[in-house]
Enzyme design. Structure first.
Site, mmCIF file in Angstrom:
data_model
loop_
_atom_site.group_PDB
_atom_site.id
_atom_site.type_symbol
_atom_site.label_atom_id
_atom_site.label_comp_id
_atom_site.label_asym_id
_atom_site.label_seq_id
_atom_site.Cartn_x
_atom_site.Cartn_y
_atom_site.Cartn_z
ATOM 1 N N ASP A 182 2.537 -0.369 11.960
ATOM 2 C CA ASP A 182 1.313 -0.957 11.415
ATOM 3 C C ASP A 182 1.132 -2.423 11.838
ATOM 4 O O ASP A 182 0.071 -3.006 11.619
ATOM 5 C CB ASP A 182 1.304 -0.860 9.886
ATOM 6 C CG ASP A 182 1.190 0.595 9.433
ATOM 7 O OD1 ASP A 182 0.716 1.438 10.219
ATOM 8 O OD2 ASP A 182 1.599 0.889 8.292
ATOM 9 N N GLN A 194 4.770 9.678 6.494
ATOM 10 C CA GLN A 194 3.794 10.448 5.713
ATOM 11 C C GLN A 194 4.173 11.921 5.700
ATOM 12 O O GLN A 194 4.104 12.589 4.670
ATOM 13 C CB GLN A 194 2.391 10.278 6.299
ATOM 14 C CG GLN A 194 1.833 8.876 6.086
ATOM 15 C CD GLN A 194 0.482 8.680 6.738
ATOM 16 O OE1 GLN A 194 -0.012 9.553 7.451
ATOM 17 N NE2 GLN A 194 -0.109 7.526 6.518
ATOM 18 N N ARG A 242 2.927 5.999 -3.377
ATOM 19 C CA ARG A 242 4.042 6.850 -3.819
ATOM 20 C C ARG A 242 4.264 6.746 -5.322
ATOM 21 O O ARG A 242 4.537 7.741 -5.991
ATOM 22 C CB ARG A 242 5.315 6.463 -3.060
ATOM 23 C CG ARG A 242 5.269 6.971 -1.609
ATOM 24 C CD ARG A 242 6.068 6.093 -0.703
ATOM 25 N NE ARG A 242 6.236 6.647 0.622
ATOM 26 C CZ ARG A 242 5.418 6.414 1.655
ATOM 27 N NH1 ARG A 242 4.336 5.669 1.490
ATOM 28 N NH2 ARG A 242 5.674 6.941 2.835
ATOM 29 N N LYS A 268 0.839 -1.204 0.000
ATOM 30 C CA LYS A 268 0.000 0.000 0.000
ATOM 31 C C LYS A 268 0.877 1.258 0.000
ATOM 32 O O LYS A 268 0.651 2.178 -0.791
ATOM 33 C CB LYS A 268 -0.889 -0.073 1.247
ATOM 34 C CG LYS A 268 -1.804 1.077 1.485
ATOM 35 C CD LYS A 268 -2.908 0.669 2.443
ATOM 36 C CE LYS A 268 -2.563 0.905 3.909
ATOM 37 N NZ LYS A 268 -2.499 2.299 4.307
ATOM 38 N N SER A 269 1.858 1.310 0.882
ATOM 39 C CA SER A 269 2.705 2.501 0.995
ATOM 40 C C SER A 269 3.433 2.786 -0.318
ATOM 41 O O SER A 269 3.509 3.924 -0.779
ATOM 42 C CB SER A 269 3.764 2.311 2.092
ATOM 43 O OG SER A 269 3.157 2.315 3.347
ATOM 44 N N SER A 271 7.455 10.334 11.290
ATOM 45 C CA SER A 271 6.339 9.994 10.415
ATOM 46 C C SER A 271 6.767 10.023 8.953
ATOM 47 O O SER A 271 7.195 11.053 8.435
ATOM 48 C CB SER A 271 5.183 10.985 10.625
ATOM 49 O OG SER A 271 4.301 10.931 9.520
ATOM 50 N N ARG A 294 -6.845 -2.883 10.363
ATOM 51 C CA ARG A 294 -5.831 -3.747 10.995
ATOM 52 C C ARG A 294 -6.342 -4.382 12.291
ATOM 53 O O ARG A 294 -5.876 -5.434 12.705
ATOM 54 C CB ARG A 294 -4.534 -2.969 11.218
ATOM 55 C CG ARG A 294 -3.909 -2.507 9.906
ATOM 56 C CD ARG A 294 -2.451 -2.196 10.011
ATOM 57 N NE ARG A 294 -2.023 -1.314 8.932
ATOM 58 C CZ ARG A 294 -1.705 -1.712 7.705
ATOM 59 N NH1 ARG A 294 -1.774 -3.000 7.397
ATOM 60 N NH2 ARG A 294 -1.337 -0.841 6.785
#
Ligand code: S3P
Length: 428
Positions: free
Chosen positions: A314, A168, A26, A21-22, A166, A387
């Protein structure tokens, strides 16, 4: 939706996980501001990454789904985005709203972006502060929460020390840095996932990293690529834990992303006694990837804290479930960031573990989960947090009786075919 899980005998088989996902976020974001076409295979099927694609479409980027997990993005370069007539919807995705805000800050138009109820409770000041210093004008509810209204403009590079670890926030600033005059320099309090730095290099960008200092020259042109996303290690974690805890299990997970900033879950479990073997390793999208073989094993437990936390942030929901089956239990500290995820994950974990009969002590910044516990099936509140739903589905395989996951459909936020893959692998 409610999903009922019962105690399992073991899990076994071989599967390929959906794309990370990450990394998918990007690649899509960089593909949009790159020159020329970007083709991404094994793009994440997660709802979160679909939110990123829909936002980019509204900003005038042509995006085609070429096959089930193939995406083609018609990059328009740094000046190619166009204003959206309607507000962008980031859904449940913190990554979408935070990272895209970096790009929106460099545009010559105003964009409104919002999300679901959970996203509208998550703090945005952490991106608003640096992006405002660079020159964007950002309005937010109570100066902190979505909806955001972002008036982009000419940006100036900044030197910025991140107050929280972070990825993000780091990525939002790096993406804004692409549009800025001068060289943006970031100092991280401790290492966070470096997918943006690696992806920028894949697109032909220049990023310099020296220990915890990252710098990027502004106004760089980047170019479209043809690439493939590694399997998501955070999704793999649920099956890694299930195979470790259920005796006589053996599974092979193909093509899992093993980025050093993400594989800490594997290293940590190995240190506790897990049997996780890397069968073969290669590279995709500038990232290390491997096939993993996991066999059941007894685990010691221990403590995770400090600089380890951003590396497994996560995976803490599934680690908390795993903790109940360790020899010594598991103490989790310095993890107050969990309180501002898709749900307050400390609360969601403590409440649901207790519902299964586990002994847990709650701290402001974490918890202690006692080991060697037998779990009793119960009703689990997912709190709409993907999650939490998936971690307690694995708990359900270990518990006596029935475990019912309320709101299980939220698993689709990161892993739409989780329950399907789980039943494919499980022997009841
Ligand atoms: C992410 C970074 C982490 C993580 C999230 C994805 C990313 O968030 O929890 O699921 O892709 O950069 P923070 O940056 O808030 O720690």
């Amino acid at each position: 939706m409610r999903t009922t899980i019962t105690r399992a005998k073991k899990i076994r088989g071989e599967v390929q996980l959906p794309g990370d996902k990450s990394i998918s976020h990007r690649l899509a974001l960089l593909g949009a501001v790159a020159e020329g076409k970007t083709i991404i295979n094994n793009f994440a099927t997660s709802q979160d990454c679909q939110s990123t694609l829909s936002c980019l479409r509204l900003l005038g980027i042509p995006i085609e789904i070429t096959h089930e997990t193939g995406v083609s993005i018609g990059g328009k370069g740094l000046e190619g985005l166009t204003a959206s007539k309607e507000a962008l919807d980031a859904g449940n995705s913190g990554s979408t709203i935070r990272m895209l805000s970096g790009i929106l800050s460099g545009q010559s138009f105003v964009t409104r972006i919002s999300g679901d109820d959970s996203l509208c409770r998550r703090p945005m000041k952490r991106i608003i502060t640096p992006l405002t210093q660079m020159g964007a004008k950002i309005h937010a509810r109570e100066a902190n929460f979505p909806p955001l209204s972002i008036e982009g403009g000419p940006l100036q590079a900044i030197q910025y020390t991140l107050p929280v670890a972070s990825a993000q926030v780091k990525s939002a600033i790096l993406l804004a840095g692409l549009f800025a005059e001068g060289e943006t320099e970031l100092i991280e309090p401790c290492a966070t996932r470096n997918h943006t730095e690696l992806a920028l290099k894949e697109f032909g960008g220049e990023v310099n990293v020296h220990a915890n200092v990252i710098s990027l020259k502004g106004r760089q042109r980047i170019h479209g690529i043809h690439t493939e996303v590694p399997g998501d290690i955070s999704s793999a974690a649920f099956f890694i834990v299930a195979a470790t805890l259920l005796s006589h299990s053996e599974i092979i997970l193909q093509g899992v992303g093993l980025n050093p900033g993400r594989r800490t879950i594997v290293d940590l479990l190995q240190k506790m006694g897990a049997s996780i073997e890397t069968l073969e390793q290669w590279h995709r999208a500038g990232e290390p990837v491997g096939d993993l073989r996991i066999r059941s094993a007894a685990l010691k437990g221990g403590k995770i804290s400090g600089e380890q936390i951003p590396q497994v942030i996560d995976e803490i929901p599934i680690l908390a479930v795993l903790a109940t089956q360790t020899h010594e239990g598991l103490e989790i500290r310095d993890a107050e960031e969990l309180r501002i995820k898709e749900s307050d994950r400390i609360k969601s974990l403590v409440e649901n573990l207790r519902a299964l009969g586990a002994t847990v002590e709650e701290f402001k910044d974490g918890m202690f989960v006692a080991g060697r516990q037998s779990l009793q099936g119960s009703l689990i509140n997912s709190y709409g947090d993907h999650r939490i739903a998936m971690a307690f589905a694995i708990a359900g395989l270990l518990a006596q009786g029935e475990t019912v996951i309320e709101g299980s459909e939220c698993a689709a936020v990161s892993f739409p075919n989780f329950f399907e893959m789980l039943s494919q692998l499980t022997v009841w």
